[in-house]
Design an enzyme around this catalytic site. Structure first.
Site, PDB file in Angstrom:
ATOM      1  N   LYS A 298      -5.547   5.941  -3.132  1.00  0.00           N
ATOM      2  CA  LYS A 298      -5.989   4.664  -2.565  1.00  0.00           C
ATOM      3  C   LYS A 298      -5.717   3.582  -3.593  1.00  0.00           C
ATOM      4  O   LYS A 298      -6.230   3.650  -4.717  1.00  0.00           O
ATOM      5  CB  LYS A 298      -7.477   4.709  -2.222  1.00  0.00           C
ATOM      6  CG  LYS A 298      -7.947   3.534  -1.367  1.00  0.00           C
ATOM      7  CD  LYS A 298      -9.404   3.685  -0.998  1.00  0.00           C
ATOM      8  CE  LYS A 298      -9.812   2.698   0.082  1.00  0.00           C
ATOM      9  NZ  LYS A 298      -9.380   3.072   1.411  1.00  0.00           N
TER      10      LYS A 298
ATOM     11  N   GLY B  27      -8.329  -3.748   4.315  1.00  0.00           N
ATOM     12  CA  GLY B  27      -8.525  -4.995   3.598  1.00  0.00           C
ATOM     13  C   GLY B  27      -8.460  -4.847   2.096  1.00  0.00           C
ATOM     14  O   GLY B  27      -8.031  -5.752   1.391  1.00  0.00           O
ATOM     15  N   MET B  28      -8.892  -3.680   1.567  1.00  0.00           N
ATOM     16  CA  MET B  28      -8.904  -3.496   0.121  1.00  0.00           C
ATOM     17  C   MET B  28      -7.565  -3.024  -0.422  1.00  0.00           C
ATOM     18  O   MET B  28      -7.285  -3.179  -1.602  1.00  0.00           O
ATOM     19  CB  MET B  28     -10.002  -2.501  -0.273  1.00  0.00           C
ATOM     20  CG  MET B  28     -11.409  -3.040  -0.094  1.00  0.00           C
ATOM     21  SD  MET B  28     -12.692  -1.929  -0.747  1.00  0.00           S
ATOM     22  CE  MET B  28     -12.671  -0.619   0.464  1.00  0.00           C
TER      23      MET B  28
ATOM     24  N   VAL C  73      -3.687   3.501   1.557  1.00  0.00           N
ATOM     25  CA  VAL C  73      -3.851   4.905   1.203  1.00  0.00           C
ATOM     26  C   VAL C  73      -2.517   5.594   1.435  1.00  0.00           C
ATOM     27  O   VAL C  73      -1.924   5.466   2.509  1.00  0.00           O
ATOM     28  CB  VAL C  73      -4.944   5.596   2.047  1.00  0.00           C
ATOM     29  CG1 VAL C  73      -5.092   7.063   1.620  1.00  0.00           C
ATOM     30  CG2 VAL C  73      -6.266   4.873   1.907  1.00  0.00           C
TER      31      VAL C  73
ATOM     32  N   ASP D  30     -21.138   2.316   4.024  1.00  0.00           N
ATOM     33  CA  ASP D  30     -20.007   1.945   4.877  1.00  0.00           C
ATOM     34  C   ASP D  30     -19.610   3.105   5.793  1.00  0.00           C
ATOM     35  O   ASP D  30     -18.423   3.396   5.958  1.00  0.00           O
ATOM     36  CB  ASP D  30     -18.823   1.516   4.003  1.00  0.00           C
ATOM     37  CG  ASP D  30     -17.748   0.760   4.796  1.00  0.00           C
ATOM     38  OD1 ASP D  30     -18.077   0.199   5.868  1.00  0.00           O
ATOM     39  OD2 ASP D  30     -16.591   0.744   4.348  1.00  0.00           O
TER      40      ASP D  30
END
Length: 434
Positions: A188, A169-170, A173, A283
């Site tokens: 990333k 989602g962010m 990589v 996380d």
């Protein structure tokens, strides 16, 4: 920017709740709710959840019995704006979005946010957003470009892209080679979901720099970070292996308990070190544990993305706290992480480790929710449903190990392992005794 929730009708009229940074706000009859309404039988125990990242507010009904209404319309989810009214039973809450600035005559002066035009740094497309002042500068990538950059991630100057290692989602990589020295690295690329002001980007960079000081053999090392054409990038060491989720899939969906414990005890060693320095990962899940096989059935495990989720959300880059790449992440969160997003402590990581080990041992999660469950379903289960005992999912797991996992998954943080080190020692002793 500031979000204020004002109770304008009902027995609690006159109360207000103010938010200057990302947070969550739980409404319901439960004593643990931020806004507790024990006498209003219209409300469910955990009725609805507001996810706030000023100036954005997102409402999520938690499958309440009688529903949540916004401006008179029943909703399951809703993006809220200034002046919107949330209603349940006799209680009405009005949303106010404002800017607080220093005034000449008063200490503070509350104003309406400015509406400014921002341009996509990639294609130049413009849109209007709320800002603290008309001259605020933003980093903005439009939705179309975000998707293109996720599908075809770009490398950064000084590196040659070899292949894409993963996407989320962010951002993405990628495996890349340093042109200067030929070393392999993982890059990333982070794509903010919303326009982010320059101060927020700088704050994010400062937090990442602090986390780069974490040095442990079971934590992936950050090497560098920066921005390029609106893309935020983090460069870290390359771990030549796979994540723990893929490893489990390669073994039929789950791991034997000796292998699973071997991986998790290394994770707990890293967390014990980081917790001792005051850092919480927030996380932990199989996808954030990289494993490298160094001998047949012997693995070195390293935690990746340490503190990244917190920094990304605190900087307002994710829009609101649980929107985006979180459908597979929320189920790893204990009740207190959802209820008190800002004040997360080490017991949160211990719960997430317990859920991760549960998944590696059984091939599924500890809560009885369907794979297609909504985030609202999952949140409600986190608060209200007991976990499914390990033995029901996998009878081959020794009771001594199963009990360690189940203790980590206690809903009350006080009932979990006191430290990551305590849980690690218990696991190692249990394996030794089997």
């Amino acid at each position: 920017m500031r979000v204020t929730l004002r109770v304008v009708e009902g027995p609690h009229a006159g109360r207000s709740f103010t938010f200057d940074r990302p947070d969550t706000f739980l409404i319901g009859r439960a004593e643990t709710a931020h806004f507790c309404l024990p006498d209003d039988k219209y409300f469910s125990r955990h009725h609805c959840l507001l996810e706030i990242s000023p100036p954005r507010v997102f409402l999520r009904d938690l499958n309440s019995t009688n529903g949540t209404y916004v401006n008179g319309v029943k909703v399951e989810t809703a993006h809220l704006k200034n002046g919107d009214r949330i209603q349940g039973g006799r209680t009405v809450i009005e949303v106010e979005v404002s800017v607080v600035v220093e005034g000449q005559e008063a200490e503070y002066e509350v104003t309406v946010p400015s509406l400014v035009t921002v341009s996509c740094l990639n294609c130049g497309k413009t849109t209007k957003i709320e800002a603290s002042s008309p001259d605020t500068k933003f980093c903005f990538i439009c939705e179309d470009c975000r998707q293109k950059l996720k599908d075809n991630p770009q490398t950064i100057p000084g590196y040659r892209m070899i292949k894409v290692l993963g996407q989320g989602g962010m951002g993405s990589v990628i495996l890349a080679e340093s042109i200067k020295d030929g070393h392999l690295v993982a890059i990333k690329t982070l794509l903010p979901e919303v326009a982010v002001n320059e101060q927020a980007v700088k704050r994010f960079m400062r937090e990442i720099q602090v986390l780069a000081n974490l040095k442990h053999p079971n934590i992936v090392s950050y090497l560098d970070h920066g921005t390029y054409n609106g893309i935020i990038y983090l460069i870290s060491e390359f771990v030549n292996g796979m994540d723990a989720s893929k490893l489990a899939k390669s073994h039929g969906g789950k791991l034997d308990y000796q292998t699973a414990v071997s991986i998790i005890e290394q994770v707990l060693s890293a967390l014990d070190y980081a917790h001792g320095l005051g850092y919480v990962h927030r996380d932990i899940k199989e996808q954030n544990i990289l494993v490298q096989e160094v001998a047949p059935r012997r693995y070195v495990a390293k935690i990746t993305d340490f503190g990244l989720a917190k920094s990304f959300k605190d900087a307002g880059m994710s829009g609101v706290t649980m929107v985006g790449d979180v459908a597979g992440t929320v189920i790893y969160m204990p009740p207190e992480q959802i209820r008190d997003f800002k004040e997360v402590k080490p017991p949160t990581d211990i719960y997430a480790v317990g859920m991760t080990l549960y998944v590696l041992l059984t091939g599924t999660h500890a809560l009885d929710v369907s794979p297609s469950a909504s985030i609202g379903d999952i949140v409600k289960a986190i608060f209200d449903k007991p976990i499914v005992p390990v033995s029901i999912r996998n009878k081959n797991i020794p009771h001594s190990i199963a009990s360690i996992v189940e203790k980590a998954l206690a809903k009350n943080p006080k009932d979990r392992w006191k430290t990551a080190g305590d849980m690690r020692r218990a696991l190692l002793e249990a394996v030794k005794m089997t």
